[in-house]
Motif scaffolding. Structure first.
Motif, mmCIF file in Angstrom:
data_model
loop_
_atom_site.group_PDB
_atom_site.id
_atom_site.type_symbol
_atom_site.label_atom_id
_atom_site.label_comp_id
_atom_site.label_asym_id
_atom_site.label_seq_id
_atom_site.Cartn_x
_atom_site.Cartn_y
_atom_site.Cartn_z
ATOM 1 N N ASP A 100 -50.240 39.301 -28.364
ATOM 2 C CA ASP A 100 -50.873 38.087 -28.888
ATOM 3 C C ASP A 100 -51.769 38.393 -30.087
ATOM 4 O O ASP A 100 -52.688 37.644 -30.378
ATOM 5 C CB ASP A 100 -51.699 37.425 -27.771
ATOM 6 C CG ASP A 100 -52.054 35.973 -28.095
ATOM 7 O OD1 ASP A 100 -51.293 35.338 -28.844
ATOM 8 O OD2 ASP A 100 -53.093 35.498 -27.614
ATOM 9 N N TYR A 101 -51.476 39.484 -30.814
ATOM 10 C CA TYR A 101 -52.332 39.817 -31.946
ATOM 11 C C TYR A 101 -52.151 38.790 -33.058
ATOM 12 O O TYR A 101 -51.138 38.095 -33.149
ATOM 13 C CB TYR A 101 -52.075 41.234 -32.446
ATOM 14 C CG TYR A 101 -50.803 41.441 -33.242
ATOM 15 C CD1 TYR A 101 -50.765 41.180 -34.608
ATOM 16 C CD2 TYR A 101 -49.649 41.937 -32.637
ATOM 17 C CE1 TYR A 101 -49.619 41.382 -35.355
ATOM 18 C CE2 TYR A 101 -48.494 42.143 -33.369
ATOM 19 C CZ TYR A 101 -48.482 41.870 -34.728
ATOM 20 O OH TYR A 101 -47.337 42.068 -35.465
ATOM 21 N N SER A 102 -53.173 38.708 -33.921
ATOM 22 C CA SER A 102 -53.193 37.673 -34.939
ATOM 23 C C SER A 102 -53.367 38.274 -36.328
ATOM 24 O O SER A 102 -54.227 39.129 -36.543
ATOM 25 C CB SER A 102 -54.341 36.687 -34.668
ATOM 26 O OG SER A 102 -54.446 35.719 -35.689
ATOM 27 N N GLU B 188 -55.567 51.665 -28.894
ATOM 28 C CA GLU B 188 -54.841 50.926 -27.859
ATOM 29 C C GLU B 188 -55.211 51.349 -26.451
ATOM 30 O O GLU B 188 -55.024 50.597 -25.494
ATOM 31 C CB GLU B 188 -53.314 51.100 -28.059
ATOM 32 C CG GLU B 188 -52.765 52.482 -27.792
ATOM 33 C CD GLU B 188 -52.775 53.355 -29.045
ATOM 34 O OE1 GLU B 188 -52.081 54.375 -29.049
ATOM 35 O OE2 GLU B 188 -53.486 53.007 -29.995
ATOM 36 N N ASP C 114 -63.059 39.240 -35.718
ATOM 37 C CA ASP C 114 -63.783 40.445 -35.295
ATOM 38 C C ASP C 114 -64.887 40.743 -36.306
ATOM 39 O O ASP C 114 -64.795 41.673 -37.107
ATOM 40 C CB ASP C 114 -62.798 41.610 -35.181
ATOM 41 C CG ASP C 114 -63.406 42.840 -34.535
ATOM 42 O OD1 ASP C 114 -64.522 42.732 -33.983
ATOM 43 O OD2 ASP C 114 -62.762 43.911 -34.588
ATOM 44 N N TYR D 192 -50.918 43.851 -26.600
ATOM 45 C CA TYR D 192 -51.078 43.413 -27.980
ATOM 46 C C TYR D 192 -50.065 42.366 -28.428
ATOM 47 O O TYR D 192 -49.938 42.093 -29.618
ATOM 48 C CB TYR D 192 -51.003 44.618 -28.925
ATOM 49 C CG TYR D 192 -52.219 45.487 -28.846
ATOM 50 C CD1 TYR D 192 -53.400 45.122 -29.476
ATOM 51 C CD2 TYR D 192 -52.206 46.674 -28.114
ATOM 52 C CE1 TYR D 192 -54.532 45.912 -29.394
ATOM 53 C CE2 TYR D 192 -53.327 47.468 -28.032
ATOM 54 C CZ TYR D 192 -54.488 47.081 -28.669
ATOM 55 O OH TYR D 192 -55.606 47.861 -28.580
ATOM 56 N N GLU E 166 -57.967 42.139 -31.330
ATOM 57 C CA GLU E 166 -56.707 41.963 -32.045
ATOM 58 C C GLU E 166 -56.366 40.499 -32.294
ATOM 59 O O GLU E 166 -55.465 40.186 -33.080
ATOM 60 C CB GLU E 166 -55.558 42.656 -31.291
ATOM 61 C CG GLU E 166 -55.121 41.973 -30.010
ATOM 62 C CD GLU E 166 -55.998 42.276 -28.805
ATOM 63 O OE1 GLU E 166 -55.675 41.784 -27.705
ATOM 64 O OE2 GLU E 166 -56.998 43.008 -28.965
ATOM 65 N N ARG E 167 -57.100 39.587 -31.661
ATOM 66 C CA ARG E 167 -56.846 38.159 -31.854
ATOM 67 C C ARG E 167 -57.636 37.577 -33.016
ATOM 68 O O ARG E 167 -57.507 36.399 -33.326
ATOM 69 C CB ARG E 167 -57.157 37.406 -30.559
ATOM 70 C CG ARG E 167 -56.205 37.763 -29.418
ATOM 71 C CD ARG E 167 -56.546 37.048 -28.139
ATOM 72 N NE ARG E 167 -56.471 35.594 -28.269
ATOM 73 C CZ ARG E 167 -56.742 34.739 -27.293
ATOM 74 N NH1 ARG E 167 -57.108 35.210 -26.095
ATOM 75 N NH2 ARG E 167 -56.656 33.448 -27.484
ATOM 76 N N LYS F 11 -47.018 43.274 -40.252
ATOM 77 C CA LYS F 11 -46.471 42.823 -38.968
ATOM 78 C C LYS F 11 -45.307 43.707 -38.533
ATOM 79 O O LYS F 11 -45.199 44.062 -37.354
ATOM 80 C CB LYS F 11 -46.010 41.372 -39.060
ATOM 81 C CG LYS F 11 -45.551 40.782 -37.729
ATOM 82 C CD LYS F 11 -45.183 39.318 -37.872
ATOM 83 C CE LYS F 11 -44.893 38.690 -36.514
ATOM 84 N NZ LYS F 11 -43.871 39.415 -35.725
ATOM 85 N N THR G 63 -57.314 38.180 -42.176
ATOM 86 C CA THR G 63 -57.183 39.628 -42.018
ATOM 87 C C THR G 63 -56.643 40.255 -43.305
ATOM 88 O O THR G 63 -56.057 39.591 -44.157
ATOM 89 C CB THR G 63 -56.237 39.994 -40.857
ATOM 90 O OG1 THR G 63 -54.977 39.338 -41.053
ATOM 91 C CG2 THR G 63 -56.817 39.589 -39.523
ATOM 92 N N TRP H 31 -59.085 47.178 -36.195
ATOM 93 C CA TRP H 31 -58.271 47.839 -35.165
ATOM 94 C C TRP H 31 -56.982 48.408 -35.758
ATOM 95 O O TRP H 31 -56.629 48.131 -36.893
ATOM 96 C CB TRP H 31 -57.950 46.899 -34.018
ATOM 97 C CG TRP H 31 -57.012 45.747 -34.363
ATOM 98 C CD1 TRP H 31 -57.349 44.594 -35.009
ATOM 99 C CD2 TRP H 31 -55.626 45.649 -34.061
ATOM 100 N NE1 TRP H 31 -56.249 43.786 -35.138
ATOM 101 C CE2 TRP H 31 -55.180 44.397 -34.560
ATOM 102 C CE3 TRP H 31 -54.714 46.481 -33.407
ATOM 103 C CZ2 TRP H 31 -53.845 43.966 -34.431
ATOM 104 C CZ3 TRP H 31 -53.396 46.062 -33.265
ATOM 105 C CH2 TRP H 31 -52.967 44.819 -33.767
ATOM 106 N N GLU I 106 -60.993 41.287 -27.047
ATOM 107 C CA GLU I 106 -59.666 41.008 -27.606
ATOM 108 C C GLU I 106 -59.755 40.931 -29.131
ATOM 109 O O GLU I 106 -59.429 39.932 -29.765
ATOM 110 C CB GLU I 106 -59.096 39.718 -27.009
ATOM 111 C CG GLU I 106 -58.915 39.810 -25.498
ATOM 112 C CD GLU I 106 -58.250 38.590 -24.892
ATOM 113 O OE1 GLU I 106 -57.660 37.785 -25.646
ATOM 114 O OE2 GLU I 106 -58.314 38.441 -23.662
#
Length: 310
Positions: free
Chosen positions: A233-235, A4, A136, A231, A132-133, A215, A240, A276, A130
């Motif tokens: 707006d993480y997805s 982070e 990756d 973070y 975390e969206r 989550k 994943t 991440w 980004e």
């Protein structure tokens, strides 16, 4: 695994403790048990700096995380170099990218051959910086010459594996063995200095988590550290996989490396890519991995490897 507090690649050996991840509370691993395991490195003078993990999926193609190479560039000589973006927005060159494959120990192994990267393909849905969206994931092509084993990828040539919560998966890498550990360095057989958070390949076994449990763990960690603006707006979703949340975890420097299940013969199949997390092996804070099968069509389109079945 990105941290982070780490949003850019830093210069020099000190960077390895933060931008490159190893396995926390793991055990020594053998490269023979991890077909195609690779170390993404860049050269600075006669020193080689490990930055991320990766896996060979054919004789020319390498699978890794997009955030490992989102600042890399193919230069005029047709090979890639690693760059980082300074605080003033200018790009600074770190050095040419090289790939070391199949190393149990990055310095002690007799094999010292590395391969230049000749092509970079980052997934079009990935937003630079980004991770975390989601999306990756990246594919790298290397120069000809590699003849070793490679990793089977979930959904590439066969149906995607059903992943159930509490199933145990395995992860490997050359990253930190503790969240705050520093880089190790040693000379290889060619007399080059090699630096990594862990020169010795490490592995660990982790439980898969449901998306709801993942989550909940991430939301709690984000709130605890006041990271809602970074973070929020993480997805998460079918693209994943989440694992860990206990004493064992992937960490800085493991990014891009493989998360695997084993088939009935004990052979590994890569189901995820280290992406991440918030810290390393913090209680209740899971790791997030890119789900390989969700991108099998894209992998096939780029590499012309086996089309997914079904």
């Amino acid at each position: 695994m990105k941290h982070e507090e780490i949003r850019t690649v830093m210069v020099g050996i000190a960077a390895l403790a933060t931008t490159a991840s190893c396995v926390v509370a793991g055990e020594d691993a053998l490269a023979d048990d991890w077909p195609g395991i690779a170390s993404l490195q860049y050269a600075q003078g006669r020193s080689m700096m490990h930055e991320c993990g990766a896996t060979m999926i054919s004789e020319r193609w390498l699978l890794t995380a997009a955030h490992c190479v989102d600042e890399a560039r193919i230069e005029r000589n047709g090979t890639a170099a690693q760059y980082y973006r300074r605080e003033d927005g200018m790009m600074q060159r770190l050095g040419p990218m090289r790939v070391a494959v199949g190393r149990t120990h990055l310095a002690d192994d007799e094999d010292v051959k590395t391969y230049a990267v000749t092509a970079l393909h980052i997934h079009p849905d990935y937003v630079p910086g980004e991770f975390e969206r989601g999306s990756d994931i990246a594919l790298l092509q290397i120069e000809a010459g590699y003849k070793g084993p490679y990793m089977r990828i979930d959904g590439l040539g066969f149906d995607a594996i059903s992943l159930a919560s509490d199933t145990y998966v395995s992860v490997a890498g050359y990253g930190n063995t503790e969240e705050t550990s520093v880089a190790e360095g040693d000379l290889n057989a060619r007399g080059r200095a090699v630096y990594a958070p862990s020169l010795r390949l490490q592995q660990a076994s982790l439980p898969l988590l449901s998306l709801d449990a993942c989550k909940a763990g991430l939301d709690a960690a984000i709130e605890l550290h006041g990271l809602e603006q970074v973070y929020g707006d993480y997805s998460l979703g079918e693209h994943t996989v989440c694992a860990g949340g206990g004493e064992q975890d992937s960490c800085y420097g493991d990014s891009g490396g493989p998360l695997v299940v084993h088939d009935e013969y004990g052979e590994p199949i890569q189901v995820g890519i280290v992406s991440w997390g918030l810290g390393c092996a913090r209680a209740g804070s899971p790791g997030v991995y890119t789900r390989a099968a969700s991108y099998s069509d894209w992998i096939s389109d780029i590499t012309q490897l086996d089309e997914p079945s079904g």
